[in-house]
Design a protein around this motif. Structure first.
Motif, PDB file in Angstrom:
ATOM      1  N   THR A  89      35.075 -18.341 -13.721  1.00 16.66           N
ATOM      2  CA  THR A  89      36.123 -17.939 -13.089  1.00 16.66           C
ATOM      3  C   THR A  89      35.621 -17.936 -11.504  1.00 16.66           C
ATOM      4  O   THR A  89      34.541 -18.662 -11.079  1.00 16.66           O
ATOM      5  CB  THR A  89      36.142 -16.273 -13.423  1.00 16.66           C
ATOM      6  OG1 THR A  89      34.992 -15.696 -12.855  1.00 16.66           O
ATOM      7  CG2 THR A  89      36.323 -16.123 -14.869  1.00 16.66           C
ATOM      8  N   ASP A 115      35.115 -15.664  -9.291  1.00 14.46           N
ATOM      9  CA  ASP A 115      34.103 -14.980  -8.970  1.00 14.46           C
ATOM     10  C   ASP A 115      32.533 -15.486  -9.300  1.00 14.46           C
ATOM     11  O   ASP A 115      31.635 -15.550  -8.665  1.00 14.46           O
ATOM     12  CB  ASP A 115      34.070 -13.541  -9.751  1.00 14.46           C
ATOM     13  CG  ASP A 115      33.101 -12.562  -9.454  1.00 14.46           C
ATOM     14  OD1 ASP A 115      32.961 -12.220  -8.070  1.00 14.46           O
ATOM     15  OD2 ASP A 115      32.222 -12.327 -10.422  1.00 14.46           O
ATOM     16  N   HIS A 116      32.545 -16.006 -10.447  1.00 12.47           N
ATOM     17  CA  HIS A 116      31.475 -16.681 -11.132  1.00 12.47           C
ATOM     18  C   HIS A 116      30.956 -17.598 -10.019  1.00 12.47           C
ATOM     19  O   HIS A 116      29.955 -18.121  -9.557  1.00 12.47           O
ATOM     20  CB  HIS A 116      31.373 -17.312 -12.400  1.00 12.47           C
ATOM     21  CG  HIS A 116      31.467 -16.158 -13.325  1.00 12.47           C
ATOM     22  ND1 HIS A 116      32.573 -16.233 -14.387  1.00 12.47           N
ATOM     23  CD2 HIS A 116      31.106 -15.100 -13.389  1.00 12.47           C
ATOM     24  CE1 HIS A 116      32.380 -15.317 -15.046  1.00 12.47           C
ATOM     25  NE2 HIS A 116      31.493 -14.313 -14.588  1.00 12.47           N
ATOM     26  N   GLU A 153      37.626 -13.523 -24.510  1.00 13.90           N
ATOM     27  CA  GLU A 153      37.335 -13.725 -23.146  1.00 13.90           C
ATOM     28  C   GLU A 153      36.332 -12.721 -22.862  1.00 13.90           C
ATOM     29  O   GLU A 153      35.728 -12.968 -21.996  1.00 13.90           O
ATOM     30  CB  GLU A 153      38.640 -13.038 -22.624  1.00 13.90           C
ATOM     31  CG  GLU A 153      39.900 -14.173 -22.797  1.00 13.90           C
ATOM     32  CD  GLU A 153      41.143 -13.656 -21.854  1.00 13.90           C
ATOM     33  OE1 GLU A 153      40.985 -12.609 -21.087  1.00 13.90           O
ATOM     34  OE2 GLU A 153      42.209 -14.393 -22.141  1.00 13.90           O
ATOM     35  N   GLU A 154      36.073 -11.447 -23.691  1.00 14.71           N
ATOM     36  CA  GLU A 154      34.944 -10.469 -23.202  1.00 14.71           C
ATOM     37  C   GLU A 154      33.839 -11.334 -23.340  1.00 14.71           C
ATOM     38  O   GLU A 154      32.663 -10.959 -22.332  1.00 14.71           O
ATOM     39  CB  GLU A 154      35.329  -9.385 -24.159  1.00 14.71           C
ATOM     40  CG  GLU A 154      36.615  -8.490 -23.968  1.00 14.71           C
ATOM     41  CD  GLU A 154      37.510  -9.154 -24.952  1.00 14.71           C
ATOM     42  OE1 GLU A 154      38.680  -8.506 -24.815  1.00 14.71           O
ATOM     43  OE2 GLU A 154      37.382 -10.079 -25.411  1.00 14.71           O
ATOM     44  N   ASP A 180      33.076 -14.066 -20.564  1.00 15.21           N
ATOM     45  CA  ASP A 180      32.636 -13.387 -19.079  1.00 15.21           C
ATOM     46  C   ASP A 180      31.415 -13.048 -19.338  1.00 15.21           C
ATOM     47  O   ASP A 180      30.683 -13.036 -18.030  1.00 15.21           O
ATOM     48  CB  ASP A 180      33.734 -12.366 -18.916  1.00 15.21           C
ATOM     49  CG  ASP A 180      33.646 -12.114 -17.601  1.00 15.21           C
ATOM     50  OD1 ASP A 180      33.866 -12.582 -16.594  1.00 15.21           O
ATOM     51  OD2 ASP A 180      32.930 -10.737 -17.307  1.00 15.21           O
ATOM     52  N   GLU A 181      30.878 -12.173 -20.349  1.00 15.93           N
ATOM     53  CA  GLU A 181      29.547 -11.811 -20.435  1.00 15.93           C
ATOM     54  C   GLU A 181      28.464 -12.816 -20.273  1.00 15.93           C
ATOM     55  O   GLU A 181      27.423 -12.857 -19.702  1.00 15.93           O
ATOM     56  CB  GLU A 181      29.325 -11.277 -21.660  1.00 15.93           C
ATOM     57  CG  GLU A 181      27.774 -10.525 -22.045  1.00 15.93           C
ATOM     58  CD  GLU A 181      27.724  -9.806 -23.043  1.00 15.93           C
ATOM     59  OE1 GLU A 181      26.745  -9.024 -23.176  1.00 15.93           O
ATOM     60  OE2 GLU A 181      28.793  -9.936 -23.996  1.00 15.93           O
ATOM     61  N   THR A 208      28.796 -15.997 -18.880  1.00 13.16           N
ATOM     62  CA  THR A 208      28.784 -16.759 -17.694  1.00 13.16           C
ATOM     63  C   THR A 208      27.944 -15.572 -16.793  1.00 13.16           C
ATOM     64  O   THR A 208      27.403 -16.234 -15.852  1.00 13.16           O
ATOM     65  CB  THR A 208      30.058 -16.939 -17.208  1.00 13.16           C
ATOM     66  OG1 THR A 208      30.699 -17.824 -18.478  1.00 13.16           O
ATOM     67  CG2 THR A 208      29.987 -17.761 -16.197  1.00 13.16           C
ATOM     68  N   PHE A 209      28.341 -14.573 -16.892  1.00 11.74           N
ATOM     69  CA  PHE A 209      27.640 -13.483 -15.791  1.00 11.74           C
ATOM     70  C   PHE A 209      25.953 -13.832 -16.293  1.00 11.74           C
ATOM     71  O   PHE A 209      25.299 -13.519 -15.246  1.00 11.74           O
ATOM     72  CB  PHE A 209      28.299 -12.112 -16.321  1.00 11.74           C
ATOM     73  CG  PHE A 209      27.441 -11.110 -15.361  1.00 11.74           C
ATOM     74  CD1 PHE A 209      28.094 -10.454 -14.144  1.00 11.74           C
ATOM     75  CD2 PHE A 209      26.333 -10.507 -15.881  1.00 11.74           C
ATOM     76  CE1 PHE A 209      27.515  -9.618 -13.373  1.00 11.74           C
ATOM     77  CE2 PHE A 209      25.553  -9.486 -14.922  1.00 11.74           C
ATOM     78  CZ  PHE A 209      26.189  -8.843 -13.945  1.00 11.74           C
TER      79      PHE A 209
END
Length: 325
Positions: free
Chosen positions: A12, A14-15, A286-287, A290-291, A293-294
């Protein structure tokens, strides 16, 4: 510091901004055409983020500035860890994510196979509305054999309880206390294979797990049983599995991983009606993306700050300095 995202990952804005605070960022949205193209992508990188594309010894040899590989997944069997260590490159993975997603996918497979969903959907699209061919089986009361009781395996056990299933597992160190805590029965592998209507695999690919389910193990399974593999393709002897499915000894299989990925066009698995095939997507929500990549970005941040996390070859850290910002 130059960070190269060398093949497609979930990233994303943000990433991207978090990576941008660390240095120059180059992102590739497509897979490289071949290994030479991949090596060209990472040639002047200090940090490489890699998803499914493998890194062999030649890749490390051609990237003289490289100090870290951030693997955008849990498994790192596609990374030549010995070559990374020789080159002084730290390799960090995402050790715990997507266990909810993968565990739920196991039961998506189980239900689709037991209730003949794939066949019913195909026949209905052809105009056949006769319901009589699709009588299946319910999960309640069945026995599921879970090989591997890490994060994913334990979640599979919890979901199985919700369906009213009996749960078997196998371990080198069984104990009544651990069995009670997990809500399962520890048995030897032979018993697990013989008594399970569903077998699901949740082990990493290692020398001891490669082809751990072969012709002998498949022959011990209950006739009509279902095998589900969301772990790694080479945990199962694919040729032996094809034969067990062709003869009808196994009732079906749900396969998200294969000996060779992408699954070759000539694979006999493609011709079998009692198999559901998916392209390594059990983790894909999606959840969970995101985790993943975070944590991947955080691994790079911590490495750059001199406090690395999740490094799978920690011996290199004593001689690997983080790249200059």
């Amino acid at each position: 510091m130059k960070i190269v995202v060398a093949d497609p990952i979930f990233l994303t804005e943000d990433h991207r901004r978090r990576l941008g605070r660390l240095g120059e960022v180059e992102v590739f949205e497509t897979y490289p055409a071949d290994d030479a193209a991949f090596r060209d992508r990472i040639r002047d990188a200090d940090v490489v983020v890699v998803g499914r594309y493998g890194m062999d010894a030649a890749a490390f040899a051609g990237a003289e500035r490289l100090r870290m590989v951030a693997v955008w997944q849990t498994g790192y069997d596609h990374i030549d860890l010995d070559a990374a260590t020789r080159a002084g490159v730290a390799v960090a993975n995402v050790p715990a994510y997507a266990f909810e997603a993968v565990a739920e996918f196991v039961f998506a497979y189980a239900l689709a196979l037991l209730r003949r969903v794939r066949l019913a959907d195909a026949r209905l699209r052809e105009g056949d509305y006769d319901w009589r061919e699709y009588c299946g089986h319910q999960l309640m009361g069945m026995t599921i054999g879970v090989i591997g009781t890490g994060d994913i395996g334990r979640r599979v056990v919890q979901i199985a309880h919700g369906f009213g299933m009996r749960v078997l597992s196998t371990t080198r160190h069984p104990s009544p206390e651990r069995a009670a805590r997990l809500g399962l029965e520890f048995v030897d592998l032979s018993t697990l294979l013989a008594e399970s209507e569903i077998l699901t695999l949740h082990v990493p690919l290692t020398a001891s797990t490669e082809r751990m389910i072969g012709a002998r193990e498949l022959a011990r399974m209950k006739p009509g049983a279902i095998l589900i593999n969301t772990a790694r393709g080479r945990v199962v002897d694919e040729g032996a599995l094809v034969e067990a499915l062709r003869t009808g000894h196994l009732g079906g299989a749900g396969l998200d991983v294969f000996e060779h990925e992408p699954l070759p066009a000539e694979s006999p698995l493609r011709q079998l009606d009692n198999v559901i095939l998916t392209p390594h997507i059990a983790f894909l929500t999606e959840e969970s993306m995101d985790e993943c990549t975070f944590i991947t970005v955080r691994n790079i941040e911590r490495f750059a700050a001199g406090s690395p996390e999740n490094v799978v070859n920690p011996g290199v850290l004593a001689r690997t300095a983080p790249p200059a910002p």
